[in-house]
Design a protein around this motif. Sequence first.
Motif, short mmCIF file in Angstrom:
data_model
loop_
_atom_site.label_atom_id
_atom_site.label_comp_id
_atom_site.label_asym_id
_atom_site.label_seq_id
_atom_site.Cartn_x
_atom_site.Cartn_y
_atom_site.Cartn_z
N ASP A 26 22.04 57.10 1.54
CA ASP A 26 20.76 56.40 1.39
C ASP A 26 20.28 55.82 2.72
N THR A 27 20.22 56.68 3.76
CA THR A 27 19.80 56.23 5.09
C THR A 27 18.32 55.91 5.15
N SER A 28 17.56 56.32 4.16
CA SER A 28 16.12 56.07 4.19
C SER A 28 15.79 54.60 4.01
N ARG A 29 16.72 53.80 3.46
CA ARG A 29 16.45 52.39 3.21
C ARG A 29 16.93 51.48 4.33
N GLN A 30 17.68 52.03 5.25
CA GLN A 30 18.14 51.22 6.38
C GLN A 30 17.04 51.16 7.44
N PRO A 31 16.91 50.01 8.12
CA PRO A 31 15.89 49.95 9.18
C PRO A 31 16.19 50.96 10.28
N ARG A 32 15.15 51.61 10.74
CA ARG A 32 15.30 52.59 11.81
C ARG A 32 15.08 51.89 13.14
N ILE A 33 15.68 52.45 14.17
CA ILE A 33 15.56 51.88 15.51
C ILE A 33 14.33 52.51 16.18
N MET A 34 13.56 51.71 16.86
CA MET A 34 12.40 52.22 17.60
C MET A 34 12.76 52.30 19.08
N PRO A 35 12.45 53.40 19.74
CA PRO A 35 12.73 53.49 21.18
C PRO A 35 11.78 52.59 21.97
N VAL A 36 12.30 51.93 23.00
CA VAL A 36 11.49 51.01 23.80
C VAL A 36 11.71 51.24 25.29
N ASP A 37 10.73 50.81 26.05
CA ASP A 37 10.84 50.63 27.51
C ASP A 37 10.63 49.15 27.75
N LEU A 38 11.44 48.56 28.61
CA LEU A 38 11.31 47.14 28.92
C LEU A 38 11.47 46.99 30.43
N PHE A 39 10.48 46.33 31.06
CA PHE A 39 10.53 46.14 32.50
C PHE A 39 9.82 44.85 32.88
N ARG A 40 10.14 44.39 34.10
CA ARG A 40 9.45 43.21 34.62
C ARG A 40 8.40 43.68 35.61
N GLU A 41 7.22 43.09 35.49
CA GLU A 41 6.09 43.42 36.35
C GLU A 41 5.46 42.11 36.80
N GLY A 42 5.78 41.70 38.02
CA GLY A 42 5.25 40.43 38.52
C GLY A 42 5.79 39.26 37.73
N ASP A 43 4.89 38.47 37.15
CA ASP A 43 5.26 37.27 36.41
C ASP A 43 5.31 37.50 34.90
N ARG A 44 5.65 38.73 34.48
CA ARG A 44 5.73 39.01 33.05
C ARG A 44 6.68 40.17 32.79
N TYR A 45 7.21 40.16 31.58
CA TYR A 45 7.99 41.29 31.09
C TYR A 45 7.08 42.11 30.19
N VAL A 46 7.23 43.42 30.24
CA VAL A 46 6.42 44.31 29.40
C VAL A 46 7.38 45.14 28.55
N LEU A 47 7.17 45.10 27.24
CA LEU A 47 7.97 45.87 26.30
C LEU A 47 7.03 46.84 25.59
N ASN A 48 7.30 48.14 25.71
CA ASN A 48 6.53 49.17 25.02
C ASN A 48 7.43 49.84 24.00
N ALA A 49 7.02 49.82 22.75
CA ALA A 49 7.82 50.40 21.66
C ALA A 49 7.05 51.54 21.00
N ASP A 50 7.72 52.67 20.81
CA ASP A 50 7.10 53.79 20.13
C ASP A 50 7.15 53.60 18.62
N LEU A 51 5.97 53.56 18.01
CA LEU A 51 5.84 53.42 16.56
C LEU A 51 4.76 54.37 16.04
N PRO A 52 4.89 55.67 16.30
CA PRO A 52 3.84 56.58 15.86
C PRO A 52 3.72 56.61 14.35
N GLY A 53 2.49 56.54 13.88
CA GLY A 53 2.23 56.60 12.45
C GLY A 53 2.44 55.31 11.69
#
Length: 144
Positions: A20-47
């Motif tokens: 029953d893997t369909s009921r477990q939360p799925r992991i979303m791939p992310v990119d995380l980096f620091r840019e100047g005075d902020r961190y930027v997190l981009n997560a793929d959530l198509p659909g």
Amino acid sequence: MAMSFDPFSQMDRIAQSVFDTSRQPRIMPVDLFREGDRYVLNADLPGADPASVDIDVDGHLLTIRAVRSAADRDGARWLAQERPYGAYMRQFTIGDDVDPDGITASYDNGVLSVIIPVAERAKPRKIAVESSAHDRDQKAVSAG
């Protein structure tokens, strides 16, 4: 001659129903980096439905949740159904060097962008160096 029965896909379906893997939360791939005075997190959530995206901060824990619904095709005979659906979740530990009140997020073309500003107290700063009183006294004596 084409095969109408694929034993591997049948095994995948059986395994999915057993575990029953369909009921477990799925992991979303992310990119995380620091840019100047902020961190930027981009997560793929198509659909994912943008209304289902939930971001919260509890102490030092940043949690991102989203839901992608299964395709609803009544009467369809599926030949392949490989695109994952269900609940997505990702958690990140954030340090004292960020400003949790300044976090913002946007969702565009299936990518969730979370901007996490660095706290003022954690930003680099210059420290002025003053000369000591002894140095000033020596300069006054040598000038006189």
